[in-house]
Enzyme design. Structure first.
Site, PDB file in Angstrom:
ATOM      1  N   ASP A   1      41.417  26.022  38.992  1.00 16.72           N
ATOM      2  CA  ASP A   1      40.560  26.667  39.993  1.00 16.72           C
ATOM      3  C   ASP A   1      39.380  27.316  39.294  1.00 16.72           C
ATOM      4  OD1 ASP A   1      39.892  27.314  42.600  1.00 16.72           O
ATOM      5  OD2 ASP A   1      41.859  28.158  43.052  1.00 16.72           O
TER       6      ASP A   1
ATOM      7  N   HIS B   1      30.872  26.666  41.645  1.00 18.62           N
ATOM      8  CA  HIS B   1      32.016  27.487  42.044  1.00 18.62           C
ATOM      9  C   HIS B   1      33.345  26.922  41.554  1.00 18.62           C
ATOM     10  CE1 HIS B   1      30.023  30.289  44.979  1.00 18.62           C
ATOM     11  NE2 HIS B   1      29.070  29.400  44.778  1.00 18.62           N
TER      12      HIS B   1
END
Length: 477
Positions: A368, A156
């Protein structure tokens, strides 16, 4: 009937409309509740002594299988190697990497122990989908225990470039462990390229593009595949949450307090990877260079606490409190507070309604994996009068959301300029950007993310004669 088995570090206590969870928790639960199966992982409980026992809970089609961790295991596996070593390295903060050989040994030990706890719960035709950086050695441990099921892995967070990964002393062992999975999923194509670059240039392996679009990798005596699978949201569900949350007291209070001023909204976990200090300073630069915006706009930063027992997170909280106080002291007036810095958690419906009430979504992480806040912000907007998303180019979401104003989070003046443009953008341009992004969000929602991954795992299994359950087969277009 066969099952989908989700394995993640934490099995989040998710409830419909409850407190907002991170991207992994929301994405995994939304995927699993459609197919049914089991979610296995740490309960969040830390025990001082004793022998942790698995707790099983049935919730609709999903079985939650959770287990506590002993204090030493928590300190070494979670606080230590996972979050003091891997998290900063994978977010390109080699300067913050702390490595302890004993913590790495604990990380491997806990992965092996967790795998042993899962083995008795498995059936021969279960499909196992492991999630995130805490569990890199998990497939290797399952294979050592004799498990032959198909095992996929999804990361992720970003996968770092080779020269950054080399800052982690056991980098080779980690990549070798990843090669025990059958399919590796990454958020973006640059993440896949970074992994393949390590395989070729550091591990001496080979990489080949297959006709089905997967990247086939041969390294450490293993053959596996990799691909990018950008995680999504359910945009229409977020829109419904936004409308429902408008009745909640925090949203009504915000609207009443603003007295018609515009709102810039940010929601992030309190983390140094989110670029929060730079974000505050860019807002300060906007007020400094554009006096006409003073007393006309307020910046709301919601930053729930996370990993509060790690020094790096304590430091970022103190810095943000100091920055918000300094900026407010410089610009505030008796009837206007420029920055509202809120260090608490809100329910998902409230956050969605706050997104809908704001004029600018301000999402500028330094790095991110994806950042679902960006996607939820767009999804929550009023289709007839949408706000504008200001988005970091280093968020995985920037690969998809071309309708956002893309910024470099290290360019303070550039971010200030983007905020000014967003605040003054005419309706026609806002509508065009919003509609463009909504097409993308609907075409690549959470179900598509899950189905693409399971389709590829199914395709790989079919080539070697492994039967996978119909329950995880994607619907035919």
């Amino acid at each position: 009937m066969s099952r989908l088995i989700i394995v993640s570090n934490r099995v989040a206590p998710i409830s419909e409309g409850g407190p907002a969870a991170g991207g992994l928790a929301v994405g995994v639960y939304d995927a699993l509740k459609e197919t049914g199966g089991m979610w296995f992982g740490w309960s969040g409980e830390v025990l001082s002594s004793g022998q942790p026992q698995i707790q099983l809970e049935e919730r609709g089609p999903v079985t939650f299988a959770t287990i506590g961790l002993l204090r030493r295991d928590y300190d070494q596996y979670y606080r230590g190697f996972s979050n003091a070593t891997l998290w900063p390295a994978f977010h390109y903060r080699a300067d913050l990497v702390q490595y302890d050989r004993n913590e790495y040994a604990g990380y491997c030990r806990v992965n092996a122990w967790l795998a042993q706890q899962l083995v008795p719960l498995l059936r021969d035709d279960d499909v196992i989908w492991v999630h995130d950086y805490h569990l890199i050695p998990f497939a290797e441990a399952l294979r050592a225990a004799g498990v032959k099921n198909r095992i996929g892995f999804f990361l992720h967070i970003p996968f770092p470039a080779s020269q950054v990964l080399l800052a982690v002393p056991p980098h080779r062992e980690l990549v070798q462990a990843l090669c025990s999975f059958d399919l590796l999923g990454f958020q973006t194509k640059p993440d896949v390229r970074a992994f393949c670059d390590y395989i070729v240039n550091e591990a001496g392996g080979t990489v080949e593009k297959r006709a089905d679009g997967l990247t086939q990798i041969e390294a450490f005596g293993k053959t596996l595949c990799a691909n990018d699978y950008p995680i999504g949201v359910y945009p229409d569900e977020v829109a419904e949450l936004a409308k429902a949350g408008e009745r909640d007291k925090p949203v009504r209070t915000l609207k009443a307090t603003l007295h018609g001023r515009k709102v810039i909204m940010s929601v992030d976990r309190l983390d140094y990877s989110k670029g929060l200090v730079e974000r505050f300073r860019a807002f300060e630069r906007l007020l400094e260079h554009t006096p006409s915006q003073r007393n006309k706009v307020s910046f709301v930063q919601i930053a729930p606490p996370t990993r509060a027992d790690l020094h790096a997170y304590q430091d970022i909280r103190l810095r943000l409190e100091a920055e918000s106080g300094r900026i407010n002291g410089r610009f505030a007036e008796l009837d206007w507070t420029p920055i509202w810095y809120i260090h608490r958690q809100y329910e998902r419906a409230v956050l969605a309604a706050l997104f809908r009430a704001s004029h600018v979504g301000y999402v500028t992480p330094l790095r991110d994996g994806m950042n679902l806040v960006a996607k939820e912000y767009v999804s929550a907007q009023d289709p007839e009068n949408p706000g504008v998303l200001v988005l970091s180019r280093f968020a995985g979401a920037a690969q998809e959301l071309g309708g956002a104003l893309i910024v470099n989070p290290l360019d303070i003046d550039g971010m200030a300029d983007a905020l000014g443009k967003a605040l003054s953008m005419p309706l026609a341009e806002r509508l065009a950007r919003y509609n463009d992004m909504m097409v993308q969000l609907r075409e690549n929602n959470v179900s598509v993310w899950r189905d693409r991954f399971m389709r590829d795992l199914t395709s790989m299994a079919a080539q070697v004669g492994v039967s996978l359950p119909a329950s995880v087969e994607p619907a035919q277009p």
